[in-house]
Design a protein around this motif. Structure first.
Motif, PDB file in Angstrom:
ATOM      1  N   ALA A 262       0.813  -1.222   0.000  1.00 15.13           N
ATOM      2  CA  ALA A 262       0.000   0.000   0.000  1.00 15.13           C
ATOM      3  C   ALA A 262       0.841   1.264   0.000  1.00 15.13           C
ATOM      4  N   GLU A 263       1.873   1.307   0.812  1.00 21.80           N
ATOM      5  CA  GLU A 263       2.688   2.515   0.897  1.00 21.80           C
ATOM      6  C   GLU A 263       3.465   2.774  -0.396  1.00 21.80           C
ATOM      7  N   MET A 264       3.863   1.700  -1.081  1.00 20.62           N
ATOM      8  CA  MET A 264       4.535   1.869  -2.369  1.00 20.62           C
ATOM      9  C   MET A 264       3.549   2.424  -3.404  1.00 20.62           C
ATOM     10  N   GLU A 265       2.307   1.941  -3.359  1.00 19.86           N
ATOM     11  CA  GLU A 265       1.273   2.459  -4.246  1.00 19.86           C
ATOM     12  C   GLU A 265       0.981   3.927  -3.931  1.00 19.86           C
ATOM     13  N   VAL A 266       0.993   4.250  -2.638  1.00 25.52           N
ATOM     14  CA  VAL A 266       0.790   5.636  -2.217  1.00 25.52           C
ATOM     15  C   VAL A 266       1.889   6.528  -2.785  1.00 25.52           C
ATOM     16  N   ALA A 267       3.148   6.081  -2.675  1.00 22.91           N
ATOM     17  CA  ALA A 267       4.268   6.873  -3.177  1.00 22.91           C
ATOM     18  C   ALA A 267       4.129   7.130  -4.675  1.00 22.91           C
ATOM     19  N   GLU A 268       3.771   6.098  -5.417  1.00 25.08           N
ATOM     20  CA  GLU A 268       3.597   6.246  -6.862  1.00 25.08           C
ATOM     21  C   GLU A 268       2.454   7.204  -7.175  1.00 25.08           C
ATOM     22  N   TRP A 269       1.356   7.066  -6.409  1.00 26.73           N
ATOM     23  CA  TRP A 269       0.201   7.927  -6.646  1.00 26.73           C
ATOM     24  C   TRP A 269       0.529   9.382  -6.307  1.00 26.73           C
ATOM     25  N   ILE A 270       1.258   9.611  -5.225  1.00 27.31           N
ATOM     26  CA  ILE A 270       1.600  10.977  -4.819  1.00 27.31           C
ATOM     27  C   ILE A 270       2.521  11.632  -5.846  1.00 27.31           C
ATOM     28  N   ILE A 283       1.810  16.605   2.668  1.00 25.62           N
ATOM     29  CA  ILE A 283       1.563  15.251   3.160  1.00 25.62           C
ATOM     30  C   ILE A 283       2.739  14.815   4.019  1.00 25.62           C
ATOM     31  N   ALA A 284       2.447  14.270   5.189  1.00 22.03           N
ATOM     32  CA  ALA A 284       3.467  13.697   6.073  1.00 22.03           C
ATOM     33  C   ALA A 284       3.091  12.251   6.360  1.00 22.03           C
ATOM     34  N   ALA A 285       4.082  11.453   6.701  1.00 17.20           N
ATOM     35  CA  ALA A 285       3.823  10.022   6.920  1.00 17.20           C
ATOM     36  C   ALA A 285       4.747   9.457   7.973  1.00 17.20           C
ATOM     37  N   VAL A 286       4.256   8.420   8.631  1.00 16.29           N
ATOM     38  CA  VAL A 286       5.068   7.589   9.511  1.00 16.29           C
ATOM     39  C   VAL A 286       4.864   6.146   9.067  1.00 16.29           C
ATOM     40  N   VAL A 287       5.940   5.351   9.072  1.00 16.46           N
ATOM     41  CA  VAL A 287       5.863   3.940   8.681  1.00 16.46           C
ATOM     42  C   VAL A 287       6.453   3.110   9.807  1.00 16.46           C
ATOM     43  N   ALA A 288       5.641   2.306  10.437  1.00 14.36           N
ATOM     44  CA  ALA A 288       6.082   1.504  11.583  1.00 14.36           C
ATOM     45  C   ALA A 288       6.590   0.140  11.136  1.00 14.36           C
ATOM     46  N   GLY A 289       7.557  -0.382  11.877  1.00  6.90           N
ATOM     47  CA  GLY A 289       8.024  -1.736  11.638  1.00  6.90           C
ATOM     48  C   GLY A 289       9.401  -1.846  11.035  1.00  6.90           C
ATOM     49  N   ALA A 322       8.969  10.452  -3.071  1.00 12.39           N
ATOM     50  CA  ALA A 322       7.766  11.036  -3.669  1.00 12.39           C
ATOM     51  C   ALA A 322       7.466  12.426  -3.118  1.00 12.39           C
ATOM     52  N   GLY A 323       8.302  12.915  -2.211  1.00 13.08           N
ATOM     53  CA  GLY A 323       8.099  14.252  -1.673  1.00 13.08           C
ATOM     54  C   GLY A 323       7.302  14.305  -0.394  1.00 13.08           C
ATOM     55  N   VAL A 324       7.117  13.164   0.253  1.00 17.02           N
ATOM     56  CA  VAL A 324       6.387  13.124   1.516  1.00 17.02           C
ATOM     57  C   VAL A 324       7.350  13.401   2.672  1.00 17.02           C
ATOM     58  N   ALA A 325       6.916  14.180   3.645  1.00 13.71           N
ATOM     59  CA  ALA A 325       7.713  14.423   4.845  1.00 13.71           C
ATOM     60  C   ALA A 325       7.567  13.220   5.766  1.00 13.71           C
ATOM     61  N   VAL A 326       8.596  12.386   5.816  1.00 13.12           N
ATOM     62  CA  VAL A 326       8.536  11.158   6.605  1.00 13.12           C
ATOM     63  C   VAL A 326       9.091  11.428   7.997  1.00 13.12           C
ATOM     64  N   ILE A 327       8.294  11.118   9.004  1.00 12.85           N
ATOM     65  CA  ILE A 327       8.687  11.310  10.401  1.00 12.85           C
ATOM     66  C   ILE A 327       8.815   9.948  11.060  1.00 12.85           C
ATOM     67  N   ASN A 328       9.352   9.915  12.270  1.00 10.17           N
ATOM     68  CA  ASN A 328       9.532   8.616  12.908  1.00 10.17           C
ATOM     69  C   ASN A 328       8.649   8.413  14.127  1.00 10.17           C
ATOM     70  N   THR A 346      10.036  23.178   2.591  1.00 11.81           N
ATOM     71  CA  THR A 346       9.622  22.470   1.385  1.00 11.81           C
ATOM     72  C   THR A 346       9.352  21.024   1.713  1.00 11.81           C
ATOM     73  N   GLN A 347       8.396  20.457   1.029  1.00  9.65           N
ATOM     74  CA  GLN A 347       8.022  19.072   1.296  1.00  9.65           C
ATOM     75  C   GLN A 347       8.875  18.153   0.436  1.00  9.65           C
ATOM     76  N   SER A 348      10.082  17.945   0.870  1.00 13.81           N
ATOM     77  CA  SER A 348      10.985  17.074   0.125  1.00 13.81           C
ATOM     78  C   SER A 348      11.321  15.817   0.887  1.00 13.81           C
ATOM     79  N   GLY A 349      10.887  15.758   2.148  1.00 17.01           N
ATOM     80  CA  GLY A 349      11.261  14.630   2.987  1.00 17.01           C
ATOM     81  C   GLY A 349      12.579  14.873   3.682  1.00 17.01           C
ATOM     82  N   ASN A 350      13.315  15.939   3.265  1.00 19.08           N
ATOM     83  CA  ASN A 350      14.586  16.261   3.888  1.00 19.08           C
ATOM     84  C   ASN A 350      14.365  17.269   5.006  1.00 19.08           C
TER      85      ASN A 350
END
Length: 725
Positions: A262-270, A283-289, A322-328, A346-350
């Motif tokens: 799902a998250e890979m599909e989300v990245a492609e869609w974004i 858009i911001a995201a957290v991915v657990a695991g 994909a430009g999502v701000a990924v947090i932990n 800027t929403q670059s994830g950096n």
């Protein structure tokens, strides 16, 4: 046959005639038909809601809360019943309720073994939105339901094993989300984890008492759709499509985790969304695991990776690209989205690391250290006897190699008697599993034994509602991907049909084998290795497949992990030495963790690692933990001699902060001797957090550290663990 019990032929009950009218495919045409139901997710004040199982205890309590909050519940269904309940009409069937009440949505509040029939009834009645909240619905029942969904364009499913969907702007809740977390706002969340989304929602919003530092314009979450099962009726991309079109949603938060694509599909869609929109929503995201144990189900039904699926790190990287701000950690959603909405980042994830410091500053910086007299010691026994009569919280059954091969032999499947003599170079991967991207069963192949080989392929097939699936069209292509000769076609076809039959008849989620066509003829395809996984819910919820689950050998598993199951606790040792992990336990994994909810438990382990610590375990008390569960969790954690500090991270959504605090105090008093040298760091936020913190403050217990801020709590746990090592 090693003296093991023979397997009985057990078939799933058939769907109704309406479900069997057409062949159930996974073609793009069928997918497009179901996609037409996306609009049904747009809930609000206008949404007329019914409840299935309306007069039951859970439905009644939920309906009272939801009605008081503003949800437009117009009645409900209890089979064979009529009259009124809560002053609203009760109808004997969903079909009758549709005729009389004309609902836009139904919430299904029945037990897991009743839920498939209830979902099917709602689909046949063409209710536009169906929300199923029950956990532990047998996986193959869900596969059959997806077969129904793909052939129609009237009904949309959210769930199962889902908190549901909610609009705080429209005051419509269909599910069991904790209402104190919701006020009208500008941020939407799509999530695969209930607890992660609850905490994320808590820190996104404005609450003038708790969050004065947030701008009023940010508000609380406006909408949510989530599901945490191996196959969900509505995925993350589906939710995103609704939220980006919603005029009242200005920013989006995503809570992802291991399992599926799902998250890979989300990245492609974004990426596509950002390329065509001049001013895309932040858009911001957290991915657990990230630190999940490979091959283990981390707490709930969907939290594990099947062959070929990406891990959490790969998902986070794809989202960043994909430009999502990924947090932990979900507590960072608020400051990160606030910064993105202000246009100062800027929403670059950096640059998210620098934002973490801002997030920490914006949370309440309160530390309580309690040092006072200890209570009188009480007796405690290292050996724990599991309580009887409780529900096991296991999510699957894996069979070891010898037992797995024996099961295959009992099914008259050709197993090579001397597999160790076959070179790895001539073995291939052949598996029957689930394609979570298409909600279909599939056959996975690779010319090597690796599921990450670039030449690995997946072939969907129609779920066999009755009879046998037509596999003939895909078998020639499977033969080619395996690099087998044409002479192997007959025996390969027989083997595939046998594995698919075992997959469906015994309700497996993974039949992973290595195959070879050894000398002398190189035409007879035989299995050399097997790793078989079966759905535990089929046994515990569906009361099916007792024979296959009788093959479980707990002597091969970690005793502490097994002992926690009857209490509804999912406990997995980390750092080697436990469960399915090989090798000596790593002594540096010295922080015991106690968390409510699978997603939050995985994320806690990940965030501790970012803080410089190593968790000794994953422990999910469950979303509805009790004081006794908390005490029992302490007992399990303390059984690991590596633990030098215990970190309790609780977000009070459905679980109440004061109840957790009472459990912690109970554990301290009963486990006095063991906790004399083990400090405990507690972070309680959310529902009844003030009451919980007061209970801890008034307890007079030494060695107990209470925090509001996650970063400070994690840093203290790491410090204490290192100091005690």
């Amino acid at each position: 046959m090693l003296g093991r019990p023979a397997l009985r032929e057990t078939r799933l009950p058939r769907l109704s005639a309406a479900a069997c009218r057409s062949s159930f495919g996974t073609t793009s045409v069928n997918r497009t038909k179901y996609d037409a139901t996306l609009k049904n997710l747009k809930i609000g004040k206008h949404t007329r809601v019914i409840f299935q199982g309306f007069t039951g205890r859970q439905a009644t309590a939920n309906a009272k809360e939801s009605i008081a909050w503003g949800t437009n519940i117009v009645g409900g269904v209890t089979p064979g019943r009529g009259g009124e309940h809560l002053g609203l009409p009760v109808l004997p069937s969903v079909k009758k309720a549709v005729e009389v009440l004309k609902p836009d949505a139904t919430g299904i509040y029945v037990a897991a073994h009743q839920a498939p029939a209830a979902i099917e009834e709602a689909i046949e009645a063409e209710v536009p939105l169906i929300v199923a909240v029950a956990e532990h619905i047998p996986l193959h029942d869900i596969l059959r339901i997806h077969s129904m969904l793909k052939t129609q364009s009237a009904s949309r499913l959210v769930g199962a094993n889902s908190p549901g969907i909610i609009s705080s702007v429209g005051k419509c809740r269909i599910g069991f989300q904790p209402l104190p977390c919701f006020e009208p706002g500008k941020v939407g969340i799509v999530a695969k984890s209930g607890t992660l989304s609850y905490e994320g929602r808590f820190f996104i919003p404005l609450d003038t008492r708790l969050h004065r530092h947030f701008a009023p314009a940010l508000g609380r979450v406006s909408a949510l759709a989530s599901a945490a099962i191996s196959l969900s009726g509505t995925g993350l991309v589906d939710g995103l499509k609704i939220l980006v079109e919603d005029e009242e949603t200005e920013a989006i938060a995503i809570c992802g985790e291991i399992g599926g694509f799902a998250e890979m599909e989300v990245a492609e869609w974004i990426q596509e969304y950002r390329s065509r929109i001049g001013n895309p929503k932040p858009i911001a995201a957290v991915v657990a695991g990230v630190n999940a144990v490979p091959g283990r189900v981390m707490g709930h039904a969907g939290a594990f990776a099947l062959p070929g699926e990406p891990d959490a790190s790969a998902k986070a990287k794809a989202l960043e690209d994909a430009g999502v701000a990924v947090i932990n950690h979900p507590s960072r959603f608020g400051p990160v989205l606030k910064t993105l909405l202000s246009g100062s980042q800027t929403q670059s994830g950096n640059g998210i690391a620098s934002l973490r410091a801002t997030a920490a500053m914006q949370q309440r910086r309160t530390l309580h250290t309690f040092a006072a007299k200890r209570p009188l010691p009480r007796a405690w026994h290292q050996k724990v006897t599991p309580r009887q009569g409780t529900t096991e919280n296991r999510r699957n059954l894996y069979l070891d190699r010898d037992v797995a091969l024996d099961v295959l032999r009992q099914q008259d499947i050709d197993v090579l008697e001397t597999p160790d003599n076959v070179s790895d170079s001539v073995q291939h991967l052949l598996a029957v599993s689930i394609n979570r991207a298409t909600s279909s069963p599939c056959i996975i192949t690779s010319p090597t034994t690796s599921d990450i080989d670039e030449a690995a392929r997946s072939f969907d097939f129609d779920y066999p509602v009755h009879g046998v699936p037509d596999l003939a069209p895909i078998i020639p292509d499977i033969l080619k991907t395996l690099n087998l000769g044409e002479g192997s076609l007959v025996t390969l076809s027989t083997l595939i049909h046998q594995l698919v039959d075992l997959f469906t008849s015994k309700e497996a989620f993974l039949l992973q084998t290595h195959i070879a066509a050894p000398a002398p003829d190189h035409k007879t395809v035989q299995i050399t290795h097997a790793h078989l996984g079966f759905d535990d819910a089929a046994h515990h919820s569906g009361k099916r497949q007792a024979d296959i689950h009788a093959l479980r050998d707990v002597s091969l598993e970690d005793a502490a992990e097994v002992s926690a199951e009857p209490d509804g606790i999912v406990y997995i040792k980390l750092g080697g030495g436990g469960g399915d992990q090989l090798g000596t336990a790593d002594e540096s994994h010295n922080i015991g963790t106690l968390v409510n909810g699978a997603g939050l438990a995985m994320n806690t382990v990940d965030a501790l690692a970012d803080a410089g610590g190593k968790a000794a375990n994953f422990l999910d008390t469950g979303g509805k933990a009790t004081s006794e569960t908390v005490k029992r969790s302490f007992e399990v954690i303390l059984g690991d001699e590596r633990v030098k500090c215990i970190f309790v991270n609780i977000f009070g959504g459905l679980t109440l902060g004061d109840m957790i605090a009472r459990g912690i105090v109970l554990a301290f008093r009963d486990l006095e001797e063991q906790l004399a040298t083990i400090p405990v760091v507690v972070r309680i936020r959310g529902t009844n957090e003030a009451e919980g913190q007061k209970i801890i403050a008034d307890s007079g217990l030494a060695g107990l550290y209470a925090f509001d801020n996650f970063d400070e709590a994690a840093a203290k746990a790491v410090e204490l663990a290192k100091r005690s090592s």
